[in-house]
Design a protein around this motif. Structure first.
Motif, PDB file in Angstrom:
ATOM      1  N   ASN A 194      46.652 -22.369 -31.392  1.00  0.00           N
ATOM      2  CA  ASN A 194      45.477 -21.487 -30.722  1.00  0.00           C
ATOM      3  C   ASN A 194      45.239 -20.649 -31.779  1.00  0.00           C
ATOM      4  O   ASN A 194      43.959 -20.594 -32.590  1.00  0.00           O
ATOM      5  CB  ASN A 194      45.374 -21.493 -29.480  1.00  0.00           C
ATOM      6  CG  ASN A 194      45.297 -22.671 -29.272  1.00  0.00           C
ATOM      7  OD1 ASN A 194      44.068 -22.951 -28.815  1.00  0.00           O
ATOM      8  ND2 ASN A 194      45.845 -23.367 -28.079  1.00  0.00           N
ATOM      9  N   GLY A 195      45.560 -19.791 -32.038  1.00  0.00           N
ATOM     10  CA  GLY A 195      45.859 -18.749 -33.574  1.00  0.00           C
ATOM     11  C   GLY A 195      45.814 -19.053 -34.243  1.00  0.00           C
ATOM     12  O   GLY A 195      44.435 -18.599 -35.095  1.00  0.00           O
ATOM     13  N   LEU A 196      46.162 -19.589 -34.437  1.00  0.00           N
ATOM     14  CA  LEU A 196      46.407 -20.391 -36.172  1.00  0.00           C
ATOM     15  C   LEU A 196      45.520 -21.497 -36.241  1.00  0.00           C
ATOM     16  O   LEU A 196      44.704 -21.736 -37.305  1.00  0.00           O
ATOM     17  CB  LEU A 196      47.512 -21.237 -36.340  1.00  0.00           C
ATOM     18  CG  LEU A 196      47.708 -21.687 -37.469  1.00  0.00           C
ATOM     19  CD1 LEU A 196      47.259 -21.112 -39.082  1.00  0.00           C
ATOM     20  CD2 LEU A 196      49.167 -23.152 -38.009  1.00  0.00           C
ATOM     21  N   SER A 197      44.563 -22.157 -35.545  1.00  0.00           N
ATOM     22  CA  SER A 197      43.542 -22.529 -35.497  1.00  0.00           C
ATOM     23  C   SER A 197      42.538 -22.274 -35.374  1.00  0.00           C
ATOM     24  O   SER A 197      41.688 -22.528 -36.053  1.00  0.00           O
ATOM     25  CB  SER A 197      43.430 -23.759 -34.132  1.00  0.00           C
ATOM     26  OG  SER A 197      42.638 -25.130 -34.485  1.00  0.00           O
ATOM     27  N   ASN A 198      42.573 -20.662 -34.971  1.00  0.00           N
ATOM     28  CA  ASN A 198      41.343 -19.905 -34.635  1.00  0.00           C
ATOM     29  C   ASN A 198      41.444 -19.111 -36.052  1.00  0.00           C
ATOM     30  O   ASN A 198      39.937 -19.373 -36.492  1.00  0.00           O
ATOM     31  CB  ASN A 198      41.172 -18.708 -33.588  1.00  0.00           C
ATOM     32  CG  ASN A 198      41.396 -20.147 -32.602  1.00  0.00           C
ATOM     33  OD1 ASN A 198      40.484 -20.809 -31.683  1.00  0.00           O
ATOM     34  ND2 ASN A 198      41.184 -18.311 -31.416  1.00  0.00           N
ATOM     35  N   VAL A 199      42.404 -18.857 -36.927  1.00  0.00           N
ATOM     36  CA  VAL A 199      42.070 -18.274 -38.102  1.00  0.00           C
ATOM     37  C   VAL A 199      41.288 -19.673 -39.536  1.00  0.00           C
ATOM     38  O   VAL A 199      40.596 -19.691 -40.235  1.00  0.00           O
ATOM     39  CB  VAL A 199      43.580 -18.460 -38.932  1.00  0.00           C
ATOM     40  CG1 VAL A 199      43.206 -17.780 -40.347  1.00  0.00           C
ATOM     41  CG2 VAL A 199      44.057 -16.961 -38.018  1.00  0.00           C
ATOM     42  N   ILE A 200      41.889 -21.198 -39.189  1.00  0.00           N
ATOM     43  CA  ILE A 200      41.253 -21.819 -40.092  1.00  0.00           C
ATOM     44  C   ILE A 200      39.680 -22.178 -39.861  1.00  0.00           C
ATOM     45  O   ILE A 200      38.926 -21.883 -40.486  1.00  0.00           O
ATOM     46  CB  ILE A 200      42.045 -23.089 -39.771  1.00  0.00           C
ATOM     47  CG1 ILE A 200      43.512 -23.360 -40.257  1.00  0.00           C
ATOM     48  CG2 ILE A 200      41.462 -24.230 -40.216  1.00  0.00           C
ATOM     49  CD1 ILE A 200      44.239 -24.642 -39.669  1.00  0.00           C
ATOM     50  N   SER A 201      39.434 -22.141 -38.679  1.00  0.00           N
ATOM     51  CA  SER A 201      38.101 -21.959 -38.249  1.00  0.00           C
ATOM     52  C   SER A 201      37.864 -20.695 -38.768  1.00  0.00           C
ATOM     53  O   SER A 201      35.437 -21.520 -38.833  1.00  0.00           O
ATOM     54  CB  SER A 201      38.290 -22.428 -36.642  1.00  0.00           C
ATOM     55  OG  SER A 201      38.443 -23.711 -35.810  1.00  0.00           O
ATOM     56  N   ALA A 202      37.984 -19.565 -38.751  1.00  0.00           N
ATOM     57  CA  ALA A 202      37.639 -18.922 -39.157  1.00  0.00           C
ATOM     58  C   ALA A 202      37.153 -18.715 -40.733  1.00  0.00           C
ATOM     59  O   ALA A 202      35.843 -18.029 -40.574  1.00  0.00           O
ATOM     60  CB  ALA A 202      38.208 -17.173 -38.757  1.00  0.00           C
ATOM     61  N   LEU A 203      37.704 -19.094 -40.875  1.00  0.00           N
ATOM     62  CA  LEU A 203      37.695 -18.941 -42.612  1.00  0.00           C
ATOM     63  C   LEU A 203      36.642 -20.343 -42.877  1.00  0.00           C
ATOM     64  O   LEU A 203      35.451 -19.981 -44.230  1.00  0.00           O
ATOM     65  CB  LEU A 203      39.231 -19.953 -43.338  1.00  0.00           C
ATOM     66  CG  LEU A 203      40.182 -19.042 -43.856  1.00  0.00           C
ATOM     67  CD1 LEU A 203      41.133 -19.343 -43.650  1.00  0.00           C
ATOM     68  CD2 LEU A 203      39.798 -17.720 -44.327  1.00  0.00           C
ATOM     69  N   LEU A 204      36.471 -21.377 -41.711  1.00  0.00           N
ATOM     70  CA  LEU A 204      35.414 -22.469 -42.453  1.00  0.00           C
ATOM     71  C   LEU A 204      33.971 -21.608 -42.421  1.00  0.00           C
ATOM     72  O   LEU A 204      32.816 -21.370 -42.416  1.00  0.00           O
ATOM     73  CB  LEU A 204      35.255 -23.436 -41.450  1.00  0.00           C
ATOM     74  CG  LEU A 204      34.356 -24.317 -41.447  1.00  0.00           C
ATOM     75  CD1 LEU A 204      34.056 -24.676 -43.114  1.00  0.00           C
ATOM     76  CD2 LEU A 204      33.947 -25.581 -40.317  1.00  0.00           C
ATOM     77  N   LEU A 205      33.875 -20.399 -41.391  1.00  0.00           N
ATOM     78  CA  LEU A 205      33.046 -19.987 -40.659  1.00  0.00           C
ATOM     79  C   LEU A 205      32.470 -18.844 -41.706  1.00  0.00           C
ATOM     80  O   LEU A 205      30.909 -19.019 -42.094  1.00  0.00           O
ATOM     81  CB  LEU A 205      32.651 -18.976 -39.700  1.00  0.00           C
ATOM     82  CG  LEU A 205      32.903 -19.980 -37.808  1.00  0.00           C
ATOM     83  CD1 LEU A 205      33.897 -19.080 -36.760  1.00  0.00           C
ATOM     84  CD2 LEU A 205      31.359 -20.570 -37.579  1.00  0.00           C
TER      85      LEU A 205
ATOM     86  N   ILE B 131      42.547 -12.044 -37.810  1.00  0.00           N
ATOM     87  CA  ILE B 131      43.985 -11.837 -36.841  1.00  0.00           C
ATOM     88  C   ILE B 131      43.966 -11.763 -35.709  1.00  0.00           C
ATOM     89  O   ILE B 131      43.999 -12.516 -34.542  1.00  0.00           O
ATOM     90  CB  ILE B 131      45.361 -11.267 -37.752  1.00  0.00           C
ATOM     91  CG1 ILE B 131      45.241 -12.445 -38.707  1.00  0.00           C
ATOM     92  CG2 ILE B 131      46.303 -11.758 -37.334  1.00  0.00           C
ATOM     93  CD1 ILE B 131      45.369 -13.830 -38.848  1.00  0.00           C
ATOM     94  N   LEU B 132      43.759 -10.529 -35.132  1.00  0.00           N
ATOM     95  CA  LEU B 132      43.371  -9.994 -33.783  1.00  0.00           C
ATOM     96  C   LEU B 132      42.469 -10.825 -33.241  1.00  0.00           C
ATOM     97  O   LEU B 132      42.245 -10.952 -31.963  1.00  0.00           O
ATOM     98  CB  LEU B 132      43.135  -8.557 -34.431  1.00  0.00           C
ATOM     99  CG  LEU B 132      42.712  -7.575 -32.880  1.00  0.00           C
ATOM    100  CD1 LEU B 132      43.837  -8.207 -32.637  1.00  0.00           C
ATOM    101  CD2 LEU B 132      42.922  -6.865 -32.797  1.00  0.00           C
ATOM    102  N   LEU B 133      41.811 -11.057 -33.108  1.00  0.00           N
ATOM    103  CA  LEU B 133      40.268 -12.046 -32.756  1.00  0.00           C
ATOM    104  C   LEU B 133      40.612 -13.444 -32.545  1.00  0.00           C
ATOM    105  O   LEU B 133      40.553 -13.702 -31.404  1.00  0.00           O
ATOM    106  CB  LEU B 133      39.117 -11.975 -34.037  1.00  0.00           C
ATOM    107  CG  LEU B 133      37.228 -12.435 -33.447  1.00  0.00           C
ATOM    108  CD1 LEU B 133      37.149 -12.236 -31.449  1.00  0.00           C
ATOM    109  CD2 LEU B 133      36.435 -13.159 -34.003  1.00  0.00           C
ATOM    110  N   ALA B 134      41.732 -14.060 -33.825  1.00  0.00           N
ATOM    111  CA  ALA B 134      41.672 -15.103 -33.806  1.00  0.00           C
ATOM    112  C   ALA B 134      43.191 -15.274 -32.701  1.00  0.00           C
ATOM    113  O   ALA B 134      42.835 -16.169 -31.724  1.00  0.00           O
ATOM    114  CB  ALA B 134      42.387 -16.094 -35.305  1.00  0.00           C
TER     115      ALA B 134
END
Length: 258
Positions: free
Chosen positions: A227-238, A24-27
């Motif tokens: 953008n943070g929420l979008s990043n969390v979604i991308s993080a899950l995929l990664l 979450i912090l990274l996102a």
């Protein structure tokens, strides 16, 4: 023993739960960096007044296509629009690169039981960021072109190149070799990758729809949150794709020769 999608999803959620605070912090950090860069590179208030003036003049042309609206603008308004678009694109690209580099480095460190933090992950990812920048730029360009032409080619390109960031960081391979290897692996394991990519695209679309519900929040805060929420979604995929690639490599599904 075949790789099961349920196993991958379970591993993804377990990693997310164990590293929740760091992810979450990274996102949010990469989202903030992206928003601030976009804000710094965007046209100033005087230029936006020029652009808004052109938009108000065309308020009664709702049936115009985007191309027709741009053609109706003055050269000065077109330059302001181009600058704003370029600023948003570059900021988004840089934010994605930092997210991918930092997260994949974090996953690798956690897997090897090394102490990690968001700042340390970002710092250790610096050597691979130029390669990731080129890779993500090419991937984004190809996917967007595919989506503009016909929806299906864009989705196929997204599936084909989905493993490329994981491969280039894990195996220290070049951009184009990673893209070729990703295509081979992705289409050989379509049943495992295609559903994850479709869910990711649907979730990204939901975030865009959510943007209309945050009109009461300040634009900067809303941009960082979205953008943070979008990043969390991308993080899950990664995380999912990283785990899949490690299993494929361990079972020698696709030999890798750096």
């Amino acid at each position: 023993m075949p790789i099961m999608a349920s196993t991958l999803y379970r591993d993804m959620l377990n990693f997310m739960r164990n590293q929740f605070a760091s992810i979450i912090l990274l996102a949010l950090l990469t989202a903030l960096i992206s928003v601030l860069i976009g804000h710094a590179l965007s046209p100033d208030s005087d230029q936006l007044v020029i652009l808004n003036g052109g938009a108000s003049e065309m308020a009664d042309t709702a049936e115009m296509s985007l191309q027709e609206m741009v053609q109706q603008m003055s050269p000065e308004q077109q330059q302001v629009l181009l600058k704003a678009s370029a600023a948003g694109t570059f900021a988004g690209l840089l934010g994605n690169v930092l997210l991918v580099g930092g997260l994949l480095t974090m996953i690798r460190m956690v897997s090897s039981r090394q102490p990690t933090s968001v700042v340390r992950s970002l710092g250790l990812s610096l050597p691979i960021l130029p390669r990731l920048l080129l890779l993500i730029f090419l991937t984004t360009l190809l996917v967007q072109l595919g989506l503009l032409l016909v929806l299906v080619p864009g989705i196929l390109v997204a599936i084909a190149l989905s493993l490329a960031p994981v491969i280039t960081t894990s195996e220290n391979l070049g951009v184009f070799k990673s893209m070729r290897l990703s295509s081979k692996l992705a289409f050989a394991n379509l049943r495992l990758i295609a559903p994850a990519i479709m869910i990711w695209l649907a979730a990204k679309a939901a975030v865009l729809l959510l943007a209309t519900e945050l009109t009461m929040v300040s634009s900067l805060v809303a941009a960082v949150l979205l953008n943070g929420l979008s990043n969390v979604i991308s993080a899950l995929l990664l995380i999912y794709l990283y785990r899949l690639y490690m299993l494929l490599r361990d079972t020698d599904a696709e030999p890798v020769n750096p």
